[in-house]
Design a protein around this motif. Structure first.
Motif, PDB file in Angstrom:
ATOM      1  N   GLU A 196     -21.739  47.923 -66.998  1.00 54.40           N
ATOM      2  CA  GLU A 196     -22.215  48.999 -67.874  1.00 54.40           C
ATOM      3  C   GLU A 196     -21.058  49.777 -68.476  1.00 54.40           C
ATOM      4  OE1 GLU A 196     -26.297  50.181 -65.395  1.00 54.40           O
ATOM      5  OE2 GLU A 196     -24.656  51.620 -65.627  1.00 54.40           O
ATOM      6  N   ILE A 197     -20.137  50.163 -67.601  1.00 53.80           N
ATOM      7  CA  ILE A 197     -18.994  50.958 -68.047  1.00 53.80           C
ATOM      8  C   ILE A 197     -18.171  50.178 -69.069  1.00 53.80           C
ATOM      9  CG2 ILE A 197     -16.790  51.930 -67.293  1.00 53.80           C
ATOM     10  CD1 ILE A 197     -18.208  52.670 -64.632  1.00 53.80           C
ATOM     11  N   LEU A 198     -17.930  48.922 -68.771  1.00 55.12           N
ATOM     12  CA  LEU A 198     -17.125  48.104 -69.686  1.00 55.12           C
ATOM     13  C   LEU A 198     -17.834  47.945 -71.029  1.00 55.12           C
ATOM     14  CD1 LEU A 198     -15.840  45.378 -67.198  1.00 55.12           C
ATOM     15  CD2 LEU A 198     -14.477  47.175 -68.288  1.00 55.12           C
ATOM     16  N   ASP A 199     -19.124  47.704 -70.993  1.00 51.26           N
ATOM     17  CA  ASP A 199     -19.877  47.559 -72.249  1.00 51.26           C
ATOM     18  C   ASP A 199     -19.761  48.814 -73.097  1.00 51.26           C
ATOM     19  OD1 ASP A 199     -20.586  45.076 -71.439  1.00 51.26           O
ATOM     20  OD2 ASP A 199     -22.688  45.522 -71.024  1.00 51.26           O
ATOM     21  N   GLU A 200     -19.962  49.930 -72.452  1.00 58.64           N
ATOM     22  CA  GLU A 200     -19.914  51.209 -73.167  1.00 58.64           C
ATOM     23  C   GLU A 200     -18.551  51.422 -73.837  1.00 58.64           C
ATOM     24  OE1 GLU A 200     -21.763  53.535 -74.062  1.00 58.64           O
ATOM     25  OE2 GLU A 200     -20.403  55.235 -74.407  1.00 58.64           O
ATOM     26  N   HIS A 201     -17.502  51.197 -73.090  1.00 52.76           N
ATOM     27  CA  HIS A 201     -16.168  51.423 -73.656  1.00 52.76           C
ATOM     28  C   HIS A 201     -15.810  50.379 -74.709  1.00 52.76           C
ATOM     29  CE1 HIS A 201     -14.435  54.796 -71.228  1.00 52.76           C
ATOM     30  NE2 HIS A 201     -15.534  54.551 -70.563  1.00 52.76           N
ATOM     31  N   GLU A 202     -16.254  49.167 -74.475  1.00 48.17           N
ATOM     32  CA  GLU A 202     -15.993  48.127 -75.466  1.00 48.17           C
ATOM     33  C   GLU A 202     -16.644  48.486 -76.800  1.00 48.17           C
ATOM     34  OE1 GLU A 202     -17.636  44.249 -74.586  1.00 48.17           O
ATOM     35  OE2 GLU A 202     -16.027  43.279 -75.725  1.00 48.17           O
ATOM     36  N   HIS A 251     -14.632  51.161 -78.614  1.00 47.24           N
ATOM     37  CA  HIS A 251     -13.396  50.661 -79.218  1.00 47.24           C
ATOM     38  C   HIS A 251     -13.681  49.761 -80.414  1.00 47.24           C
ATOM     39  CE1 HIS A 251     -10.278  52.271 -76.574  1.00 47.24           C
ATOM     40  NE2 HIS A 251     -11.175  52.182 -75.606  1.00 47.24           N
ATOM     41  N   ARG A 252     -14.757  48.998 -80.336  1.00 49.36           N
ATOM     42  CA  ARG A 252     -15.131  48.155 -81.466  1.00 49.36           C
ATOM     43  C   ARG A 252     -15.451  49.017 -82.679  1.00 49.36           C
ATOM     44  NH1 ARG A 252     -18.750  44.674 -79.029  1.00 49.36           N
ATOM     45  NH2 ARG A 252     -20.277  46.346 -79.210  1.00 49.36           N
ATOM     46  N   ASP A 253     -16.192  50.094 -82.434  1.00 49.01           N
ATOM     47  CA  ASP A 253     -16.517  51.017 -83.532  1.00 49.01           C
ATOM     48  C   ASP A 253     -15.253  51.614 -84.134  1.00 49.01           C
ATOM     49  OD1 ASP A 253     -19.102  50.472 -82.997  1.00 49.01           O
ATOM     50  OD2 ASP A 253     -19.597  52.402 -82.074  1.00 49.01           O
ATOM     51  N   LEU A 294     -12.250  50.418 -84.146  1.00 49.92           N
ATOM     52  CA  LEU A 294     -11.519  49.404 -84.914  1.00 49.92           C
ATOM     53  C   LEU A 294     -12.112  49.259 -86.313  1.00 49.92           C
ATOM     54  CD1 LEU A 294      -9.439  47.193 -85.229  1.00 49.92           C
ATOM     55  CD2 LEU A 294     -10.959  45.632 -83.992  1.00 49.92           C
ATOM     56  N   ALA A 295     -13.445  49.236 -86.372  1.00 48.86           N
ATOM     57  CA  ALA A 295     -14.107  49.120 -87.679  1.00 48.86           C
ATOM     58  C   ALA A 295     -13.748  50.313 -88.573  1.00 48.86           C
ATOM     59  CB  ALA A 295     -15.621  49.031 -87.491  1.00 48.86           C
ATOM     60  N   GLU A 296     -13.763  51.512 -87.993  1.00 52.90           N
ATOM     61  CA  GLU A 296     -13.386  52.713 -88.759  1.00 52.90           C
ATOM     62  C   GLU A 296     -11.969  52.603 -89.292  1.00 52.90           C
ATOM     63  OE1 GLU A 296     -13.812  56.251 -86.372  1.00 52.90           O
ATOM     64  OE2 GLU A 296     -15.814  55.593 -85.741  1.00 52.90           O
ATOM     65  N   TYR A 297     -11.077  52.196 -88.443  1.00 49.77           N
ATOM     66  CA  TYR A 297      -9.675  52.103 -88.849  1.00 49.77           C
ATOM     67  C   TYR A 297      -9.507  51.121 -90.001  1.00 49.77           C
ATOM     68  CZ  TYR A 297      -8.153  54.646 -84.655  1.00 49.77           C
ATOM     69  OH  TYR A 297      -7.938  55.585 -83.694  1.00 49.77           O
ATOM     70  N   ARG A 298     -10.202  50.004 -89.898  1.00 50.88           N
ATOM     71  CA  ARG A 298     -10.059  49.000 -90.958  1.00 50.88           C
ATOM     72  C   ARG A 298     -10.594  49.519 -92.280  1.00 50.88           C
ATOM     73  NH1 ARG A 298     -11.578  43.821 -87.141  1.00 50.88           N
ATOM     74  NH2 ARG A 298      -9.425  43.182 -86.705  1.00 50.88           N
ATOM     75  N   GLU A 307      -6.240  48.597 -81.210  1.00 48.61           N
ATOM     76  CA  GLU A 307      -7.663  48.354 -80.966  1.00 48.61           C
ATOM     77  C   GLU A 307      -7.979  46.857 -80.937  1.00 48.61           C
ATOM     78  OE1 GLU A 307      -9.640  50.443 -79.837  1.00 48.61           O
ATOM     79  OE2 GLU A 307      -8.630  52.324 -80.269  1.00 48.61           O
ATOM     80  N   GLU A 308      -7.267  46.102 -81.719  1.00 49.34           N
ATOM     81  CA  GLU A 308      -7.441  44.649 -81.644  1.00 49.34           C
ATOM     82  C   GLU A 308      -7.065  44.134 -80.263  1.00 49.34           C
ATOM     83  OE1 GLU A 308      -6.536  43.435 -86.334  1.00 49.34           O
ATOM     84  OE2 GLU A 308      -4.965  43.268 -84.802  1.00 49.34           O
ATOM     85  N   ALA A 309      -5.970  44.656 -79.740  1.00 47.07           N
ATOM     86  CA  ALA A 309      -5.524  44.228 -78.413  1.00 47.07           C
ATOM     87  C   ALA A 309      -6.552  44.607 -77.352  1.00 47.07           C
ATOM     88  CB  ALA A 309      -4.169  44.858 -78.087  1.00 47.07           C
ATOM     89  N   VAL A 310      -7.101  45.817 -77.478  1.00 42.63           N
ATOM     90  CA  VAL A 310      -8.114  46.257 -76.522  1.00 42.63           C
ATOM     91  C   VAL A 310      -9.338  45.346 -76.589  1.00 42.63           C
ATOM     92  CG1 VAL A 310      -9.691  48.125 -75.933  1.00 42.63           C
ATOM     93  CG2 VAL A 310      -7.333  48.653 -76.532  1.00 42.63           C
ATOM     94  N   SER A 311      -9.772  45.035 -77.799  1.00 45.51           N
ATOM     95  CA  SER A 311     -10.931  44.157 -77.960  1.00 45.51           C
ATOM     96  C   SER A 311     -10.683  42.799 -77.311  1.00 45.51           C
ATOM     97  CB  SER A 311     -11.235  43.952 -79.440  1.00 45.51           C
ATOM     98  OG  SER A 311     -11.826  45.115 -79.971  1.00 45.51           O
ATOM     99  N   ARG A 312      -9.495  42.287 -77.548  1.00 38.83           N
ATOM    100  CA  ARG A 312      -9.165  40.993 -76.966  1.00 38.83           C
ATOM    101  C   ARG A 312      -9.189  41.066 -75.445  1.00 38.83           C
ATOM    102  NH1 ARG A 312      -3.711  37.395 -78.080  1.00 38.83           N
ATOM    103  NH2 ARG A 312      -4.168  35.831 -76.485  1.00 38.83           N
ATOM    104  N   TRP A 313      -8.624  42.159 -74.911  1.00 42.14           N
ATOM    105  CA  TRP A 313      -8.608  42.341 -73.460  1.00 42.14           C
ATOM    106  C   TRP A 313     -10.030  42.341 -72.896  1.00 42.14           C
ATOM    107  CZ3 TRP A 313     -10.283  46.713 -70.526  1.00 42.14           C
ATOM    108  CH2 TRP A 313      -9.930  46.666 -69.170  1.00 42.14           C
ATOM    109  N   PHE A 314     -10.913  43.086 -73.531  1.00 42.81           N
ATOM    110  CA  PHE A 314     -12.309  43.101 -73.089  1.00 42.81           C
ATOM    111  C   PHE A 314     -12.880  41.685 -73.078  1.00 42.81           C
ATOM    112  CE2 PHE A 314     -12.556  47.742 -74.182  1.00 42.81           C
ATOM    113  CZ  PHE A 314     -13.117  48.174 -72.998  1.00 42.81           C
TER     114      PHE A 314
END
Lengths: 197, 197
Positions: free
Chosen positions: A130-136, A139-141, A143-147, A173-180
């Motif tokens: 649950e925690i991982l999903d929430e944080h992922e 971060h995905r959001d 990343l989209a904002e930044y782009r 944020e790309e690195a974080v996404s990949r890590w997830f």
DNA sequence: TGGTACATGTAACATGTTACATGATTAG
DNA sequence: CTAATCATGTAACATGTTACATGTACCA
């Protein structure tokens, strides 16, 4: 004794000490964007450096007061809402450039999520997922904002320095996404049964 | 009034408040690695979580005192060097698990390097390149360390949770390296002429 | 014109960092 | 046995965060 300035006085108006990164950033913004009041500066700071430099309104007000009593800023007269416009002095400009020239400190990492992951085995089944999903998701959001923001910055023709800081955010944020995405599958297993009891 | 406990007493032994991430991490480490003294804990923390959670010896001593007076730890008798061994109590374990269950906070970014880059145009020619080179080197070194450490952790068969935290560090440093490599070439230009004073 | 919501600024508190004091070990 | 160095712990300071007070503008 060459100086007649006593310690009590110095503690009130210590003009000599170096700046910290927050003060430097505020001076830099005031210098670049022109004089403004505390609340405006808070908004500006949030927009321009908020992505990689966390600060609160309270902190800004305190720093403005300190920088003023240190001679780095001058404060205009208060308006009806007792807000005052601050302007960088020559001393302020010198201090800012000195900080810049000296070079930045290393970052000091603070990633609470990794503390949670480290002790993930102590969580009840499904809770880590649950925690991982929430944080992922967050971060995905982001990343989209930044782009989207990057495309906008290119469109309006903003300079390379601002874009470089945003580029950092994107790569991060790309690195974080990949890590997830690469985490062991067992971390992501939800509590299947709904666990009676 | 149902309670006879007065405020003065609560301020000394306030057992009820939640933990912060630093306290949670210390409790978690003490619980997992077993009872130890402040200096040992400082070393352990540096090794295990130092990569992503910055803390100082002083902080650890203060937190140990606070956690003890809060009932989350018990302190053994002082040895010749007046160091004491701390042990997690049942209340400490409960508080730790509660913190863990509640989930981590978002990270608050603090990247002084990006402040410098943002104002890079205000630096004298070549100085930004120097700063970037220096920081790029540090990050490259750290990435190499992490990779070596990862290989070692696999070799000695350490669990997936610890390896996941290290994986974060690796992905992060890779992203940083890439960001450095992608910076505009003009940022990296050294002061060619040596500029006569 | 009163009241409500919001903007602004302030002050108390929590946390993080640096600099110091104390005593123990070791080399001479 | 003495002095120097190092490990350990403490206390002062700087910074960051949260919670509050004050007043202004908008709306009924």
């Amino acid at each position: 004794m060459l100086s007649t300035v006593d310690n009590a006085m110095l503690s009130t108006m210590d003009s000599q000490r170096g700046l910290n990164a927050t003060e430097a950033a505020l001076l830099g913004l005031l210098r670049e964007e022109g004089p403004m009041a505390g609340s405006q500066l808070a908004q500006t700071a949030q927009t321009v450096i908020g992505e990689y430099w966390n600060l609160t309104r309270s902190q800004i007000y305190r720093e403005l007061t300190a920088l003023t009593s240190g001679g780095f800023l001058t404060a205009g007269p208060p308006d009806p809402r007792r807000s005052r416009v601050y302007t960088v002095t020559a001393a302020g400009e010198a201090a800012f450039l000195e900080w810049l020239q000296a070079g930045p400190a290393d970052m000091t990492p603070r990633l609470p999520l990794l503390i949670t992951v480290l002790f993930g085995a102590d969580l009840p089944p499904g809770r880590l997922a649950e925690i991982l999903d929430e944080h992922e998701r967050r971060h995905r959001d982001r990343l989209a904002e930044y782009r989207a923001l990057d495309a906008e910055l290119i469109r309006i023709g903003v300079g390379p320095y601002v874009r470089a800081t945003l580029a950092f955010g994107i790569r991060f944020e790309e690195a974080v996404s990949r890590w997830f995405a690469e985490l062991p599958a067992e971390f992501r297993q939800r509590d299947a049964g709904g666990g009676g009891g």
